[in-house]
Design a protein around this motif. Structure first.
Motif, short mmCIF file in Angstrom:
data_model
loop_
_atom_site.label_atom_id
_atom_site.label_comp_id
_atom_site.label_asym_id
_atom_site.label_seq_id
_atom_site.Cartn_x
_atom_site.Cartn_y
_atom_site.Cartn_z
N ASP A 300 43.43 85.32 43.64
CA ASP A 300 42.12 85.43 44.41
C ASP A 300 41.21 86.55 44.13
OD1 ASP A 300 44.18 87.57 44.62
OD2 ASP A 300 43.84 88.04 46.87
N GLY A 301 40.20 86.34 44.85
CA GLY A 301 38.92 87.26 44.32
C GLY A 301 37.72 86.70 44.80
N PRO A 302 36.63 87.17 44.45
CA PRO A 302 35.04 86.59 44.89
C PRO A 302 34.78 84.94 44.17
CG PRO A 302 35.00 88.81 43.54
CD PRO A 302 36.46 88.43 43.60
N PHE A 305 37.04 82.86 46.70
CA PHE A 305 36.72 82.42 48.04
C PHE A 305 35.33 81.76 47.97
CE2 PHE A 305 39.60 85.81 48.87
CZ PHE A 305 40.18 85.23 49.81
N MET A 461 37.48 92.18 53.87
CA MET A 461 37.23 91.41 52.32
C MET A 461 36.48 92.65 51.54
SD MET A 461 36.62 87.39 53.42
CE MET A 461 36.43 86.86 51.70
N GLU A 465 33.56 90.08 47.25
CA GLU A 465 33.86 89.01 47.69
C GLU A 465 32.83 88.33 48.87
OE1 GLU A 465 38.60 89.47 47.34
OE2 GLU A 465 37.74 89.80 49.30
#
Length: 520
Positions: A300-302, A305, A461, A465
């Motif tokens: 998960d991360g920029p 998302f 966040m 992100e």
């Protein structure tokens, strides 16, 4: 977006966490601890996950009655230990005959949050005219008959005991009743129960529910069919017709839940199962399919998302048959229950009165709080959700089951109207694509995208992100909080090695996950 701008959306500083429930014997989650504990008691007695989930669901009407009850509608997924998944769809239904002059479009262009036109005099939104045929009693009865081990009367017992004792008021109950005070005062039955002496109840008070207790007692003694063909049905129809609603005894008797194999699709080496075309499943499948094609497995991360936001926006934009939804649902009343037993049988239930407190109408003879399910339908002809006699309702609800390697893996769902599918898509991908544990996936700050023109980003966040989301659409930062709710309220049960782990919604005050013989 500069962090100082993001922080302007923060109203408070405190950590919202919920304790996971971990056990190899059984786990239950719901949006109120009393209901969760009622479900766990059934598992302790030797009942299975279906018994526990139905008991939990029926108990909720005495703990958060603005969310659900005998007048509610929804979906239930039953996952057998071998990974087969059945859907019991007990959504709202229209009567055989309708006076379309009553429900004609208001004509000023006004639309509900789901995109449906509003009828003149708000007939499909509020009051007795807005009530659709409720399905949960026959839905839960069918679930117990097909998959359970306890009688309906046993599943009702905690709700009956609590209704007889009266509902204890906490601060969140006081707040919820206060928010509905103007609409509630239009219905003498509701005001008598929820605003005794015409005042908002204080924490610590008990709200008497004598008519509901009598109805639950009759269902316990006579059986669930009484709701559709017996004295309860006659009382319910009398209350509806005296207030202008055209639902008949024949309409109630004719109602049946829809039972079918849940719709499967492959994702991240697993199989995702959703309800059929009336649910939000088509949007979820579209979004996850595009996400996997463009992102696949990875942390998960920029980028995670950003690709998820793109996929959600395209899934909603490509959903041509349904009306375009508004950005948020500020008055939703959906609730989520999950359960698992020692065999690995899993259950997810999502059901609702639609709006908070439903139609703001209480059946005085039965004490049943009624749904405003007519708002699931559009008074305009030629649409997927048009008002067609005997039509089942379209909604955003979408309980999800995950299977793999010939066994159950997880169940999850959420409340939150248009925000349900975006939340579930992210949690499924966080768990399966990014490899997060159930607890971590539920705790992870996320965004909401798809239903509106912009993106709502949780203030927690990271800056990177949020910056990645800003490249896609305008971003509005928001903090996850009790009221109002800028994000959905999800809950999940999944596997952790050889045990099961359950997580409730972390922002809902009374939400709780409990384990049978909890292990470390």
């Amino acid at each position: 977006m500069d962090r100082s701008v993001v922080e302007q959306a923060r109203h408070e500083y405190w950590d919202r966490r919920k304790r996971p429930a971990v056990s190899d014997k059984g786990v239950v989650t719901s949006q109120h601890f009393a209901a969760t504990q009622a479900g766990i008691a059934v598992l302790e007695e030797g009942g299975n996950a279906v018994d526990a989930a139905v008991t939990t669901a029926l108990t909720l009407q005495t703990a958060e009655p603005w969310m659900s009850g005998l007048g509610a509608c929804g979906y239930m997924l039953v996952v057998e230990p071998d990974g087969s998944v059945e859907c019991i769809e007990f959504t709202g239904r229209l009567p055989a005959k309708m006076d379309m002059d009553v429900y004609a479009e208001k004509g000023d262009g006004s639309a509900y949050f789901n995109g449906n036109a509003i009828s003149k005099n708000d007939a499909n939104v509020r009051g007795f005219l807005s009530v659709a045929i409720p399905g949960c009693v026959r839905g839960f009865s069918a679930a117990l008959d097909r998959h359970g081990t306890i009688p309906f009367a046993r599943a009702l017992r905690p709700a009956l005991d609590r209704a007889r004792a009266g509902m204890e008021v906490d601060w969140h109950t006081s707040l919820t009743i206060a928010l509905g005070q103007p609409e509630m005062r239009r219905d003498t039955g509701m005001q008598a129960i929820f605003q005794p002496d015409g005042k908002i109840p204080w924490p610590g008070m008990r709200l008497a529910m004598p008519q509901l207790a009598q109805t639950l007692e009759r269902l316990t003694e006579v059986g669930p069919e009484d709701f559709y063909t017996g004295q309860i049905a006659r009382d319910l129809v009398a209350d509806l017709q005296e207030n202008g609603n055209g639902i008949t005894l024949e309409d109630l008797a004719d109602y049946q839940p829809l039972i079918y194999d849940a719709i499967p699709f492959d994702f991240a080496g697993h199989v995702i199962h959703t309800p059929g075309h009336t649910s939000g499943g088509h949007r979820l499948r579209a979004a996850l399919g595009m996400f996997e094609e463009r992102h696949g497995a990875g942390p998960d991360g920029p980028e995670f998302f950003a690709q998820m936001a793109r996929a959600l926006r395209e899934a909603y934009a490509g959903d041509k048959p349904l009306a375009p939804p508004a950005e948020t649902d500020a008055k939703g009343s959906t609730t989520q229950i999950n359960a698992v037993d020692a065999t690995g049988r899993m259950v997810a239930i999502t059901f609702t009165l639609f709006n908070r407190f439903g139609a703001y109408a209480l059946s005085p003879r039965t004490g049943v709080l009624l749904n405003n399910g007519m708002a699931w339908y559009d008074p305009r002809p030629g649409r997927a959700a048009s008002m067609i006699p005997k039509a089942y309702a379209h909604s955003n609800m979408c309980p999800v089951a995950i299977t793999g390697a010939g066994r159950s893996h997880a169940v999850l769902g959420a409340s939150g109207g248009n925000m349900i599918v975006p939340a579930l898509a992210q949690i499924v991908a966080l768990h399966l694509s990014a490899g997060l544990d159930v607890e971590d996936a539920l705790m992870r700050p996320r965004m909401d995208a798809g239903a509106g023109p912009g993106i709502i980003a949780n203030v927690d966040m990271s800056d990177a992100e949020i910056a990645a989301l800003e490249e896609i659409a305008p971003v509005r930062p928001a903090q996850a909080e009790v009221m109002h709710r800028p994000f959905a309220s999800p809950a999940m049960i999944g596997r952790r090695a050889e045990a099961f782990v359950g997580m409730p919604d972390i922002s809902y005050p009374a939400a709780h996950a409990a384990a049978l013989e909890r292990n470390a």
